[in-house]
Design a protein around this motif. Sequence first.
Motif, PDB file in Angstrom:
ATOM      1  N   CYS A 211      11.952  21.487   5.446  1.00 19.14           N
ATOM      2  CA  CYS A 211      12.171  22.895   5.792  1.00 19.14           C
ATOM      3  C   CYS A 211      11.652  23.186   7.203  1.00 19.14           C
ATOM      4  O   CYS A 211      12.349  23.808   8.017  1.00 19.14           O
ATOM      5  CB  CYS A 211      11.474  23.797   4.768  1.00 19.14           C
ATOM      6  SG  CYS A 211      11.713  25.555   5.075  1.00 19.14           S
TER       7      CYS A 211
ATOM      8  N   HIS B  12      14.890  22.471  14.232  1.00 23.06           N
ATOM      9  CA  HIS B  12      16.233  22.011  14.597  1.00 23.06           C
ATOM     10  C   HIS B  12      17.176  23.180  14.866  1.00 23.06           C
ATOM     11  O   HIS B  12      17.886  23.193  15.882  1.00 23.06           O
ATOM     12  CB  HIS B  12      16.790  21.123  13.479  1.00 23.06           C
ATOM     13  CG  HIS B  12      18.203  20.721  13.700  1.00 23.06           C
ATOM     14  ND1 HIS B  12      18.583  19.812  14.671  1.00 23.06           N
ATOM     15  CD2 HIS B  12      19.346  21.121  13.088  1.00 23.06           C
ATOM     16  CE1 HIS B  12      19.899  19.672  14.637  1.00 23.06           C
ATOM     17  NE2 HIS B  12      20.390  20.453  13.683  1.00 23.06           N
TER      18      HIS B  12
ATOM     19  N   TRP C 130      11.141  21.059   9.640  1.00 26.04           N
ATOM     20  CA  TRP C 130      11.962  20.353  10.611  1.00 26.04           C
ATOM     21  C   TRP C 130      13.265  21.114  10.824  1.00 26.04           C
ATOM     22  O   TRP C 130      13.734  21.259  11.956  1.00 26.04           O
ATOM     23  CB  TRP C 130      12.243  18.923  10.137  1.00 26.04           C
ATOM     24  CG  TRP C 130      12.923  18.105  11.195  1.00 26.04           C
ATOM     25  CD1 TRP C 130      12.310  17.353  12.154  1.00 26.04           C
ATOM     26  CD2 TRP C 130      14.332  18.000  11.424  1.00 26.04           C
ATOM     27  NE1 TRP C 130      13.270  16.771  12.955  1.00 26.04           N
ATOM     28  CE2 TRP C 130      14.522  17.154  12.537  1.00 26.04           C
ATOM     29  CE3 TRP C 130      15.457  18.533  10.808  1.00 26.04           C
ATOM     30  CZ2 TRP C 130      15.770  16.826  13.033  1.00 26.04           C
ATOM     31  CZ3 TRP C 130      16.715  18.209  11.301  1.00 26.04           C
ATOM     32  CH2 TRP C 130      16.864  17.365  12.401  1.00 26.04           C
ATOM     33  N   GLY C 131      13.853  21.601   9.755  1.00 23.87           N
ATOM     34  CA  GLY C 131      15.090  22.379   9.855  1.00 23.87           C
ATOM     35  C   GLY C 131      14.918  23.637  10.694  1.00 23.87           C
ATOM     36  O   GLY C 131      15.799  23.998  11.469  1.00 23.87           O
ATOM     37  N   ASP C 132      13.777  24.303  10.535  1.00 23.73           N
ATOM     38  CA  ASP C 132      13.493  25.489  11.359  1.00 23.73           C
ATOM     39  C   ASP C 132      13.518  25.129  12.842  1.00 23.73           C
ATOM     40  O   ASP C 132      14.136  25.815  13.665  1.00 23.73           O
ATOM     41  CB  ASP C 132      12.120  26.078  11.019  1.00 23.73           C
ATOM     42  CG  ASP C 132      12.098  26.878   9.737  1.00 23.73           C
ATOM     43  OD1 ASP C 132      13.155  27.394   9.319  1.00 23.73           O
ATOM     44  OD2 ASP C 132      10.999  27.001   9.149  1.00 23.73           O
TER      45      ASP C 132
END
Length: 122
Positions: free
Chosen positions: A97, A103, A99-101
Amino acid sequence: MQNEDKVYNTAVEATLEVIGGKWKPVILFHLTFGKKRNGEFMHLIPTMSQKVLTQQLTELVRDGIVNRIAYNQVPPKVEYELTEYGWSLKEILHLMCRWGDVHVDKVYGERGKILFEPPLSG
């Protein structure tokens, strides 16, 4: 066939065999914040069909990652929660989560939007 050897190129493959795909990590991530009912999942993940949700939950229950709790009442009530084994995935799911933020911000900047904001206590 249970006694056949199982060979993986990396342990990542073994992880993805259980939690891989588009929806399983999302379902599991939401369960790290507590028990969920079917309708809650449909509200949290509106682009997932009921059929796919049922299939994914059935597989996660089969693999020992999620418990299905059926209450003997009318109307029927069913909740899903992580098993002790399932809770061992919390750290990796929350790291995904975060990392997704990063990215989304890096690639899309102000044009990117993430709808779900995890509770601060999670």
